[in-house]
Design a protein around this motif. Sequence first.
Motif, PDB file in Angstrom:
ATOM      1  N   ASP A  97       0.818  -1.217   0.000  1.00 52.27           N
ATOM      2  CA  ASP A  97       0.000   0.000   0.000  1.00 52.27           C
ATOM      3  C   ASP A  97       0.852   1.267   0.000  1.00 52.27           C
ATOM      4  N   ASN A  98       2.166   1.077  -0.217  1.00 50.02           N
ATOM      5  CA  ASN A  98       3.121   2.192  -0.221  1.00 50.02           C
ATOM      6  C   ASN A  98       3.206   2.883   1.144  1.00 50.02           C
ATOM      7  N   SER A  99       3.009   2.099   2.191  1.00 49.76           N
ATOM      8  CA  SER A  99       3.141   2.605   3.555  1.00 49.76           C
ATOM      9  C   SER A  99       4.516   2.227   4.098  1.00 49.76           C
ATOM     10  N   TYR A 100       5.079   3.143   4.883  1.00 49.59           N
ATOM     11  CA  TYR A 100       6.424   2.929   5.420  1.00 49.59           C
ATOM     12  C   TYR A 100       6.372   2.339   6.829  1.00 49.59           C
ATOM     13  N   SER A 101       7.362   1.513   7.128  1.00 46.26           N
ATOM     14  CA  SER A 101       7.593   1.052   8.502  1.00 46.26           C
ATOM     15  C   SER A 101       9.103   1.062   8.737  1.00 46.26           C
ATOM     16  N   LEU A 102       9.475   1.270   9.972  1.00 47.08           N
ATOM     17  CA  LEU A 102      10.894   1.390  10.323  1.00 47.08           C
ATOM     18  C   LEU A 102      11.238   0.406  11.422  1.00 47.08           C
ATOM     19  N   ASP A 103      12.260  -0.431  11.175  1.00 51.45           N
ATOM     20  CA  ASP A 103      12.746  -1.386  12.176  1.00 51.45           C
ATOM     21  C   ASP A 103      14.207  -1.077  12.484  1.00 51.45           C
ATOM     22  N   ILE A 104      14.530  -0.998  13.755  1.00 45.34           N
ATOM     23  CA  ILE A 104      15.920  -0.772  14.177  1.00 45.34           C
ATOM     24  C   ILE A 104      16.329  -1.958  15.041  1.00 45.34           C
ATOM     25  N   HIS A 105      17.355  -2.709  14.571  1.00 42.27           N
ATOM     26  CA  HIS A 105      17.804  -3.919  15.272  1.00 42.27           C
ATOM     27  C   HIS A 105      19.151  -3.681  15.953  1.00 42.27           C
ATOM     28  N   ILE A 138      13.343  -2.089  17.694  1.00 45.55           N
ATOM     29  CA  ILE A 138      12.468  -0.918  17.864  1.00 45.55           C
ATOM     30  C   ILE A 138      11.664  -0.780  16.582  1.00 45.55           C
ATOM     31  N   ILE A 139      10.367  -0.822  16.716  1.00 43.01           N
ATOM     32  CA  ILE A 139       9.483  -0.852  15.549  1.00 43.01           C
ATOM     33  C   ILE A 139       8.586   0.385  15.524  1.00 43.01           C
ATOM     34  N   ILE A 140       8.551   1.030  14.375  1.00 38.70           N
ATOM     35  CA  ILE A 140       7.607   2.127  14.130  1.00 38.70           C
ATOM     36  C   ILE A 140       6.832   1.743  12.877  1.00 38.70           C
ATOM     37  N   ASP A 141       5.627   1.226  13.077  1.00 35.39           N
ATOM     38  CA  ASP A 141       4.862   0.729  11.932  1.00 35.39           C
ATOM     39  C   ASP A 141       3.752   1.677  11.496  1.00 35.39           C
ATOM     40  N   ASN A 142       3.671   2.835  12.148  1.00 37.47           N
ATOM     41  CA  ASN A 142       2.697   3.846  11.729  1.00 37.47           C
ATOM     42  C   ASN A 142       3.296   4.665  10.588  1.00 37.47           C
ATOM     43  N   CYS A 153      18.392   4.728  21.488  1.00 37.17           N
ATOM     44  CA  CYS A 153      17.614   4.983  20.282  1.00 37.17           C
ATOM     45  C   CYS A 153      16.148   5.260  20.619  1.00 37.17           C
ATOM     46  N   PHE A 154      15.595   4.457  21.505  1.00 36.20           N
ATOM     47  CA  PHE A 154      14.206   4.618  21.924  1.00 36.20           C
ATOM     48  C   PHE A 154      13.993   5.994  22.555  1.00 36.20           C
ATOM     49  N   SER A 155      14.917   6.381  23.427  1.00 34.22           N
ATOM     50  CA  SER A 155      14.803   7.674  24.122  1.00 34.22           C
ATOM     51  C   SER A 155      14.901   8.844  23.140  1.00 34.22           C
ATOM     52  N   SER A 191       7.521   0.926  19.389  1.00 36.56           N
ATOM     53  CA  SER A 191       7.357  -0.242  20.249  1.00 36.56           C
ATOM     54  C   SER A 191       8.680  -0.994  20.306  1.00 36.56           C
ATOM     55  N   LEU A 192       8.871  -1.727  21.386  1.00 34.93           N
ATOM     56  CA  LEU A 192      10.121  -2.455  21.584  1.00 34.93           C
ATOM     57  C   LEU A 192       9.838  -3.945  21.670  1.00 34.93           C
ATOM     58  N   LYS A 193      10.546  -4.707  20.867  1.00 34.53           N
ATOM     59  CA  LYS A 193      10.399  -6.159  20.854  1.00 34.53           C
ATOM     60  C   LYS A 193      11.740  -6.790  21.207  1.00 34.53           C
ATOM     61  N   ILE A 194      11.724  -7.743  22.127  1.00 32.60           N
ATOM     62  CA  ILE A 194      12.950  -8.431  22.553  1.00 32.60           C
ATOM     63  C   ILE A 194      12.815  -9.907  22.223  1.00 32.60           C
ATOM     64  N   SER A 195      13.822 -10.439  21.528  1.00 36.39           N
ATOM     65  CA  SER A 195      13.810 -11.857  21.169  1.00 36.39           C
ATOM     66  C   SER A 195      15.204 -12.428  21.330  1.00 36.39           C
ATOM     67  N   LYS A 196      15.309 -13.758  21.333  1.00 36.10           N
ATOM     68  CA  LYS A 196      16.614 -14.414  21.462  1.00 36.10           C
ATOM     69  C   LYS A 196      17.251 -14.589  20.098  1.00 36.10           C
ATOM     70  N   ASN A 197      18.569 -14.438  20.083  1.00 36.60           N
ATOM     71  CA  ASN A 197      19.325 -14.676  18.861  1.00 36.60           C
ATOM     72  C   ASN A 197      19.447 -16.183  18.667  1.00 36.60           C
ATOM     73  N   VAL A 198      18.969 -16.686  17.549  1.00 34.02           N
ATOM     74  CA  VAL A 198      18.970 -18.135  17.299  1.00 34.02           C
ATOM     75  C   VAL A 198      20.385 -18.684  17.205  1.00 34.02           C
ATOM     76  N   SER A 199      21.281 -17.944  16.514  1.00 33.66           N
ATOM     77  CA  SER A 199      22.656 -18.418  16.318  1.00 33.66           C
ATOM     78  C   SER A 199      23.499 -18.253  17.571  1.00 33.66           C
ATOM     79  N   LEU A 200      23.229 -17.219  18.372  1.00 31.64           N
ATOM     80  CA  LEU A 200      23.952 -16.988  19.626  1.00 31.64           C
ATOM     81  C   LEU A 200      22.935 -16.979  20.764  1.00 31.64           C
TER      82      LEU A 200
END
Length: 318
Positions: A41-49, A89-93, A59-61, A72-81
């Motif tokens: 839909d030509n909408s932008y989202s920004l992900d910072i890893h 940090i996700i900005i999907d608006n 970055c969040f501050s 929003s902040l998402k925390i996950s485990k690194n599969v390889s480490l």
Amino acid sequence: MSFSSEVKEELSKTAVSARHCRIAELAALISFCGKVTVDEDNSYSLDIHTENAVVAKRCFSLLKETFPVHPSLKISKNVSLKKNRIYEIIIDNHDDCVVILQAIKLINSYGNLEDQVNIINHIVLQNTCCKRAFIRGAFMSSGSVSDPDKNYHFEIVCQDFEKAKQLMGVMNSFELDSKLIRRKKYYVVYIKEGSKIVDVLNIMEAHVALMRFENVRILKDMRNRVNRRVNCETANIQKTVVASVRQQEDIQFLIDQKAFMKLPKNLQEIANLRMDYPDASLKMLGDMLNPPVGKSGVNHRLRKISNIAQDLRDSMQR
């Protein structure tokens, strides 16, 4: 905690009052560890890893302080480490993304993303203070600095050549003399000279780390100077001892061959002093003579004795 982690911890607490400097630092953070996505839909989202909690918090501050956005902040485990976590940090608006991307000049006047989304527009980096903030953001994203107790090495890893070239240009505007090298599929901007690393820590405003680095550097330089002086003095002592032993052997040879008494009086005097004072320096021997003779004069007389002894040895072998 590593020295790099200490530096990043300190930098994360740096207060930035000017909005344009916050934007410059965010531009580096987004450029080095961010990704812009455009949906159907030509909408932008920004992900910072990032794998660094300190960087994620910084970055969040900055985003919250600078823009009226709701990341929003998402925390996950690194599969390889397995031990590491990934902070996202996700900005999907879409509207929030447009505000941010316009501020860091990644959207052109037509509202479209620039072709080189990793290259920061020079307008963002016009001011010297903004260049400092940009280097700080780049370092926090993908930089490291060695513990000064071990060696001197500062580097920031870049994903492509153009980004690395831009970063090197910004750093060298402060006369840091940074260099660029390719390492596998990455490009690394680095500094090896201790004094320049001190300068870049100062530029990024890591003043506590700077003091620690400088203290270690001063101690290491002092230790190296002392070692060089000791080595030099040791070498001179060894040289003096070897020369003294050789001179005594030549004098003893002339005595054994009944040739000593045939030497001129001035040579006999210096020879007797050398045999009586085997550890004395040339200056000390010269001061014992009456009248005193300088180092070069003593050396000349002892060399004459050695030449006479060598000539006698050569004649005996014929």
